[in-house]
Structures are given as structure tokens and as C-alpha cells.
Design a protein around this motif. Structure first.
Motif, PDB file in Angstrom:
ATOM      1  N   ALA A 266       1.034  -1.335  -0.137  1.00 42.31           N
ATOM      2  CA  ALA A 266       0.065  -0.032   0.274  1.00 42.31           C
ATOM      3  C   ALA A 266       0.895   1.178   0.041  1.00 42.31           C
ATOM      4  N   THR A 267       1.737   1.248  -1.064  1.00 43.93           N
ATOM      5  CA  THR A 267       2.987   2.037  -0.871  1.00 43.93           C
ATOM      6  C   THR A 267       2.904   3.377  -2.022  1.00 43.93           C
ATOM      7  N   GLY A 268       2.350   2.905  -2.920  1.00 45.21           N
ATOM      8  CA  GLY A 268       2.258   3.805  -4.249  1.00 45.21           C
ATOM      9  C   GLY A 268       3.665   3.992  -5.077  1.00 45.21           C
ATOM     10  N   VAL A 269       4.629   2.870  -4.545  1.00 43.76           N
ATOM     11  CA  VAL A 269       5.959   2.992  -4.873  1.00 43.76           C
ATOM     12  C   VAL A 269       6.106   1.623  -5.636  1.00 43.76           C
ATOM     13  N   ARG A 270       6.981   1.544  -6.638  1.00 48.52           N
ATOM     14  CA  ARG A 270       7.328   0.394  -7.592  1.00 48.52           C
ATOM     15  C   ARG A 270       8.243  -0.555  -6.686  1.00 48.52           C
ATOM     16  N   ARG A 271       8.180  -1.573  -6.793  1.00 45.57           N
ATOM     17  CA  ARG A 271       8.930  -2.742  -6.116  1.00 45.57           C
ATOM     18  C   ARG A 271       8.953  -2.518  -4.560  1.00 45.57           C
ATOM     19  N   ALA A 272       7.848  -2.168  -4.169  1.00 44.57           N
ATOM     20  CA  ALA A 272       8.088  -1.986  -2.503  1.00 44.57           C
ATOM     21  C   ALA A 272       8.141  -3.187  -1.850  1.00 44.57           C
ATOM     22  N   LEU A 273       7.909  -4.184  -2.743  1.00 38.64           N
ATOM     23  CA  LEU A 273       8.099  -5.775  -2.210  1.00 38.64           C
ATOM     24  C   LEU A 273       8.925  -6.273  -3.382  1.00 38.64           C
ATOM     25  N   PRO A 274      10.088  -6.252  -3.223  1.00 36.94           N
ATOM     26  CA  PRO A 274      10.919  -6.770  -4.473  1.00 36.94           C
ATOM     27  C   PRO A 274      11.132  -8.355  -4.232  1.00 36.94           C
ATOM     28  N   LEU A 275      11.581  -8.997  -5.414  1.00 33.10           N
ATOM     29  CA  LEU A 275      11.526 -10.259  -5.841  1.00 33.10           C
ATOM     30  C   LEU A 275      12.450 -10.837  -4.662  1.00 33.10           C
ATOM     31  N   SER A 276      13.507 -10.264  -4.099  1.00 30.70           N
ATOM     32  CA  SER A 276      14.242 -10.667  -3.107  1.00 30.70           C
ATOM     33  C   SER A 276      13.717 -11.073  -1.874  1.00 30.70           C
ATOM     34  N   ALA A 277      12.714 -10.415  -1.520  1.00 34.93           N
ATOM     35  CA  ALA A 277      11.680 -10.416  -0.492  1.00 34.93           C
ATOM     36  C   ALA A 277      10.709 -11.681  -0.465  1.00 34.93           C
ATOM     37  N   ILE A 278      10.090 -11.683  -1.811  1.00 30.92           N
ATOM     38  CA  ILE A 278       9.239 -12.706  -2.222  1.00 30.92           C
ATOM     39  C   ILE A 278       9.862 -14.101  -1.880  1.00 30.92           C
ATOM     40  N   GLU A 279      11.099 -14.080  -2.283  1.00 30.42           N
ATOM     41  CA  GLU A 279      11.897 -15.318  -2.398  1.00 30.42           C
ATOM     42  C   GLU A 279      11.798 -16.046  -1.065  1.00 30.42           C
ATOM     43  N   ARG A 280      11.853 -15.135   0.142  1.00 32.09           N
ATOM     44  CA  ARG A 280      11.859 -15.521   1.546  1.00 32.09           C
ATOM     45  C   ARG A 280      10.355 -16.026   2.056  1.00 32.09           C
ATOM     46  N   LEU A 281       9.373 -15.890   1.475  1.00 33.63           N
ATOM     47  CA  LEU A 281       8.067 -16.106   1.700  1.00 33.63           C
ATOM     48  C   LEU A 281       8.077 -17.692   1.779  1.00 33.63           C
ATOM     49  N   LYS A 282       7.104 -18.043   2.845  1.00 33.17           N
ATOM     50  CA  LYS A 282       6.828 -19.464   2.984  1.00 33.17           C
ATOM     51  C   LYS A 282       5.967 -20.159   2.264  1.00 33.17           C
ATOM     52  N   ASP A 283       5.842 -21.297   1.875  1.00 39.80           N
ATOM     53  CA  ASP A 283       4.925 -22.054   1.390  1.00 39.80           C
ATOM     54  C   ASP A 283       3.509 -21.500   1.543  1.00 39.80           C
ATOM     55  N   GLY A 284       2.645 -21.292   0.395  1.00 45.46           N
ATOM     56  CA  GLY A 284       1.268 -20.860   0.777  1.00 45.46           C
ATOM     57  C   GLY A 284       0.984 -19.627   1.342  1.00 45.46           C
ATOM     58  N   ALA A 285       1.888 -18.580   0.955  1.00 46.19           N
ATOM     59  CA  ALA A 285       1.708 -17.129   1.374  1.00 46.19           C
ATOM     60  C   ALA A 285       0.883 -16.426   0.301  1.00 46.19           C
ATOM     61  N   LEU A 286       0.008 -15.369   0.776  1.00 44.94           N
ATOM     62  CA  LEU A 286      -0.900 -14.833  -0.180  1.00 44.94           C
ATOM     63  C   LEU A 286      -0.274 -13.221  -0.322  1.00 44.94           C
ATOM     64  N   LEU A 287      -0.283 -12.893  -1.840  1.00 51.08           N
ATOM     65  CA  LEU A 287       0.288 -11.712  -1.770  1.00 51.08           C
ATOM     66  C   LEU A 287      -0.899 -10.542  -2.569  1.00 51.08           C
ATOM     67  N   ALA A 288      -1.045  -9.468  -2.069  1.00 53.75           N
ATOM     68  CA  ALA A 288      -1.982  -8.448  -2.912  1.00 53.75           C
ATOM     69  C   ALA A 288      -1.405  -6.978  -2.809  1.00 53.75           C
ATOM     70  N   ASN A 289      -1.829  -6.415  -3.750  1.00 50.35           N
ATOM     71  CA  ASN A 289      -1.415  -5.064  -3.907  1.00 50.35           C
ATOM     72  C   ASN A 289      -2.635  -4.027  -4.081  1.00 50.35           C
ATOM     73  N   THR A 290      -2.790  -3.182  -3.089  1.00 52.23           N
ATOM     74  CA  THR A 290      -3.624  -2.165  -2.938  1.00 52.23           C
ATOM     75  C   THR A 290      -3.409  -0.976  -3.347  1.00 52.23           C
ATOM     76  N   GLY A 291      -2.030  -0.596  -3.650  1.00 52.18           N
ATOM     77  CA  GLY A 291      -1.614   0.750  -4.196  1.00 52.18           C
ATOM     78  C   GLY A 291      -2.069   0.866  -5.602  1.00 52.18           C
ATOM     79  N   ALA A 292      -1.932   2.158  -5.873  1.00 47.17           N
ATOM     80  CA  ALA A 292      -2.347   2.500  -7.198  1.00 47.17           C
ATOM     81  C   ALA A 292      -1.078   2.254  -8.295  1.00 47.17           C
ATOM     82  N   VAL A 293      -0.074   1.570  -7.864  1.00 44.36           N
ATOM     83  CA  VAL A 293       0.949   1.434  -8.953  1.00 44.36           C
ATOM     84  C   VAL A 293       0.925  -0.007  -8.977  1.00 44.36           C
ATOM     85  N   ASP A 294       0.779  -0.499 -10.220  1.00 44.70           N
ATOM     86  CA  ASP A 294       0.643  -1.807 -10.680  1.00 44.70           C
ATOM     87  C   ASP A 294       1.907  -2.875 -10.347  1.00 44.70           C
ATOM     88  N   ASP A 295       2.961  -2.162 -10.225  1.00 44.36           N
ATOM     89  CA  ASP A 295       4.225  -3.051 -10.103  1.00 44.36           C
ATOM     90  C   ASP A 295       4.735  -2.862  -8.525  1.00 44.36           C
TER      91      ASP A 295
END
Ligand code: NAD
Length: 415
Positions: A266-295
Motif C-alpha cells: 500500500a505504498t504507491g511505489v514500484r517494487r516496494a515488495l522486491p523479488l528478493s523479499a518474495i523469495e523469502r516467503l513460506k509455502d502458501g503465502a498470499l500476496l495482494a497490492n492495494t496501491g495505485a502502482v501496478d508493480d
């Protein structure tokens, strides 16, 4: 002539628009006022907002008051029945669910070809086009009103480098907008969209909110209310301290992802959640963006990285990473409450769209005297909307007495 998926869907769409209108009493007052005054009669207005029932009611209200209204928006946030219902009410609609980027540009061009005098914009998309590829539109454009935090930032950047050629009202910055829409509207509808689309339980899950601005605050509060254990990631020290004092854990996004079950950006900024952080998520984690920036997290990059992807439920895509580890993205990484839900609750949009309708009115009446640049909605208009809302809710408040007003202005006395 509208360009929509199926005009036969109109009855369903019209029912949804009618339902919204019954819960928007302040907008109904605005509608009556605009009709009586005749300010909108014969004026050309473009509405660039997600095509859902409340937006449709805004567009229909302006048309009802006599304006020639054209509506468009990218297809991921278009409800085809509502588009058809709106077209049946005499509004030109250029929007289809699932449209391609090329089609969407074509739709925007249709709107621009109608030479709008006022644009109610979202993410400053059409204002940007008017200042770059379609400068002829500026000859007749009086001004614009911008819906989003992100769009207002864009307009301010255009103003700072001298590009912005028309007055634009930062509708997002009206108190009747951001205090309620960004916070309570996004809070409820974001959490609701993720839960409705997954049918999962929030209680006990660790939910990370990236960005603790108005939207992040709302999401965190509603998620906690449903039993989630909330962690906030921030880059602003004040926002991080606020989150801490509101009782949330605060940590960098990479660390937060190690323990997260759900991550919402919910930042309005690109890659606030970078791939390097996604790599650390556990199995079954859910991701959603509610900011107005699509990436805010880059779905294309995640797709490249994934071994396999598949749609597991409507609006839910599974990304298999390795060793059987899966991440689930809700709403394709695009504003989840609109791409995978119906957007904010109706009563919230009663405030937001009263702001927008009265911003359009203000521009039609005053743009000639306003300098190019970003303007606030005049305080008296903002306050009148808040007072109308209180009135329709049957709530009364006190007023400062003359003595209290004098006290607040006097500096001589200490007490
Ligand atoms: N989903 C919706 O319906 C909806 C409604 C209103 C606004 N929005 C959008 O949501 C976004 C946020 O809006 P807002 O009003 O809360 O803005 P805001 O400016 O109040 O808050 C944004 C926060 O994000 C933080 N931030 C920025 N980069 C970050 C990063 N890399 N990591 C962590 N935090 C970071 C900022 O410090 C700030 O506190 C905008 O894009 C806005 O347009 C969406």
C-alpha cells in the motif's frame, strides 16, 4: 457510441447502480443541486475511473444534470454489466473487462476525441496523454480533478517542471476523501477482496502491510480487527513510529517476509515488495497490492522466476517456485479491491464522489481564474460535504461560541 462488451447486460448493471444510489444521500443532494443550477448542462466531462457501480452513479449523475459524459478505464477494473447499465443511461462508455493495452489506449483516444472540458482522472493517465501525445485537447480543456494519491504526486511533478498547463484539483487531498476513502474504504475492501477470493481465515495469520500511510493504516486496522497479527514495513521514520505506537510490529520487508502468511502492499511505489523479499516467503503465502502502482510487486518478474503458474480460483494465481513452494497472488497484482472486488463500500464513495462532482462544478465555474497547477478543493466545499454527511447520518455537533472564537485568536492572555 459506447464500446462495451455486451449491451444486453444492462439490466443487471442498472440494478447495481440503483442500489448504490440509495446509499449515497450526499451525492443525491449534489445531483439535485446540479440539476437545479444547470451548471453541467451541455458541458463535456470525461470520467476516468474504475467502471463499478459507485463510479457509474457519479457519471450518471453528471449526465442527469445535463453533461455529455464519456467514461473509460483499463479492463482489469471494469464490470461489464455496470458498463452496459451506464451506457443505457446515456453515458458513452469505452471499457471492456479484459481489454488489451492497445484497446485501452484506443478507448482513451475516443474520450480525448470528445474534447472534454473537465477530466475526472485516476493516476493522471488522461491528463498525461493530453500533455504529451494529444496536446490539441489542451485547447479546450478547462481543468482536471485527480482521484488518487499517486496521480496527485504525478501532477505535482508536472507542475514542478513547468509541464502542467491546466488547473487541477487534488480531489484525493480533500479531507472528505483521504480521511475516509483511503483509510476506511481501502481498509475494509482490501481485506474483504482477499478473503472473499480465497475463502480463507485471517485470524492468527501474520499479515504484513507495506506502507503505513492512509491506506496502510486502514488495512492494518481492519486486518487486526479480524484477528491477524499485523507487521508494518515502512521507509518513513514517522510513519514507522506511528505504526509502533498503534501497536504493530515494525520491521524491514525482507525480514517481515520470513514470517509472513499474507503480504499487502500500500505504498504507491514500484517494487516496494522486491523479488528478493518474495523469495523469502513460506509455502502458501498470499500476496495482494492495494496501491495505485501496478508493480508494487512485479508480477511479470515473478512469472519469469516461477517454475509454473496456474489459476486456482477466480482472481487467484498460483506461482510454483521450487521444492513445491507456492505463492498465491490475488487480483493479478493490480489494486486488489477493484480488480478482484467491487471497490470501496458505497457510503464511503458518497463522500469521495461528492468531492469529485463538486470539484468538476468548481472547475466549470472558476477555471478561467485559476492558474495552471495543483489546487486544493476549497475548504468551504470540503466542509459543506462533511456537514451534509453528518446531517444525512442524523448526527449533530457543537459550534464554537463567539467567546471561544475570540479566545482562539487572542494572543495576549496566557489563560
Ligand atoms: N486501493 C484503493 O482503493 C486505494 C485508495 C486510495 C489510495 N490508493 C493508493 O494507495 C497508495 C497509497 O496511498 P496513501 O493515501 O496511503 O498514500 P500515503 O502517502 O499516505 O502513504 C504511503 C506510505 O507508503 C510508504 N512507503 C513508500 N515507499 C515504501 C516502501 N518502499 N516500503 C514501505 N513503505 C513505503 C510511505 O512512507 C507512506 O507512509 C497510493 O498509490 C494510492 O493512490 C488506493
Amino acid at each position: 457510441m459506447s464500446m462495451i462488451t455486451d449491451p444486453a447486460l444492462a439490466p443487471d448493471g442498472e440494478r447495481k447502480i440503483d442500489w448504490a444510489s440509495t446509499w449515497m444521500p450526499v451525492m443525491n443532494r449534489v445531483r439535485d443541486r446540479l440539476k437545479e443550477e444547470g451548471v453541467m448542462r451541455g458541458r463535456r466531462v470525461a470520467v476516468i475511473l474504475p467502471v463499478e457501480p459507485k463510479t457509474a452513479y457519479l457519471a450518471a449523475t453528471l449526465a442527469d444534470a445535463g453533461a455529455e459524459v464519456a467514461v473509460s478505464f483499463p479492463g482489469v477494473m471494469v464490470h461489464d454489466d455496470v458498463a452496459a447499465g451506464l451506457a443505457a443511461r446515456g453515458v458513452e462508455v469505452f471499457a471492456r473487462r479484459g481489454s488489451t493495452h492497445e484497446e485501452e489506449l484506443g478507448f482513451f483516444e475516443e474520450v480525448l476525441a470528445r474534447r472534454p472540458e473537465v477530466v475526472i482522472d485516476d493516476r493522471a493517465d488522461v491528463i498525461r496523454l493530453a500533455h504529451t501525445t494529444h496536446p490539441e485537447v489542451l485547447e479546450t480543456l478547462l481543468g482536471a480533478s485527480e482521484e488518487t494519491t499517486t496521480g496527485v504526486l504525478t501532477l505535482r511533478a508536472m507542475e514542478a517542471d513547468g509541464t502542467l498547463k491546466v488547473p487541477c484539483i487534488a480531489a484525493n487531498d480533500a479531507r472528505c476523501k483521504y480521511l475516509f476513502d483511503n483509510r476506511y474504504g481501502s481498509g475494509q475492501s482490501t481485506v474483504q477482496a482477499v478473503l472473499d477470493n480465497t475463502n480463507l481465515l485471517l485470524a492468527g495469520r501474520r499479515l504484513v502491510v507495506a506502507g503505513y500511510g492512509w491506506v496502510g493504516k486502514g488495512v492494518a486496522r481492519r486486518a487486526r480487527g479480524m484477528g491477524a497479527r499485523v507487521i508494518v514495513s515502512e521507509v518513513d521514520p514517522f510513519a514507522a513510529l506511528e505504526a509502533y505506537h498503534d501497536g504493530y510490529d515494525v520491521m524491514p520487508i525482507e525480514e517481515a517476509c520470513e514470517v509472513a502468511d499474507v503480504v499487502m502492499t500500500a505504498t504507491g511505489v514500484r517494487r516496494a515488495l522486491p523479488l528478493s523479499a518474495i523469495e523469502r516467503l513460506k509455502d502458501g503465502a498470499l500476496l495482494a497490492n492495494t496501491g495505485a502502482v501496478d508493480d508494487e510487486f512485479d508480477v511479470a518478474e515473478l512469472r519469469e522466476r516461477a517454475l509454473e503458474t496456474r489459476i486456482v480460483r477466480p482472481n487467484v494465481e498460483e506461482f510454483k517456485l521450487e521444492e513445491g513452494r507456492s505463492i498465491f497472488v490475488i487480483g493479478a497484482g493490480v489494486v486488489v479491491n477493484l480488480s478482484a472486488g467491487e471497490g470501496h463500500p458505497v457510503e464511503i464513495m458518497d463522500l469521495t464522489f461528492s468531492v469529485q462532482a463538486l470539484s468538476a462544478r468548481h472547475l466549470l465555474l472558476n477555471a478561467a481564474e485559476m492558474s495552471p497547477g495543483v489546487h486544493a478543493l476549497p475548504d468551504e466545499i470540503d466542509e459543506a460535504i462533511a456537514r451534509d454527511k453528518l446531517d444525512t447520518l442524523g448526527l449533530r455537533i457543537d459550534r464554537l461560541t463567539d467567546e471561544q472564537q475570540a479566545f482562539l485568536k487572542a494572543w495576549e492572555a496566557f489563560a
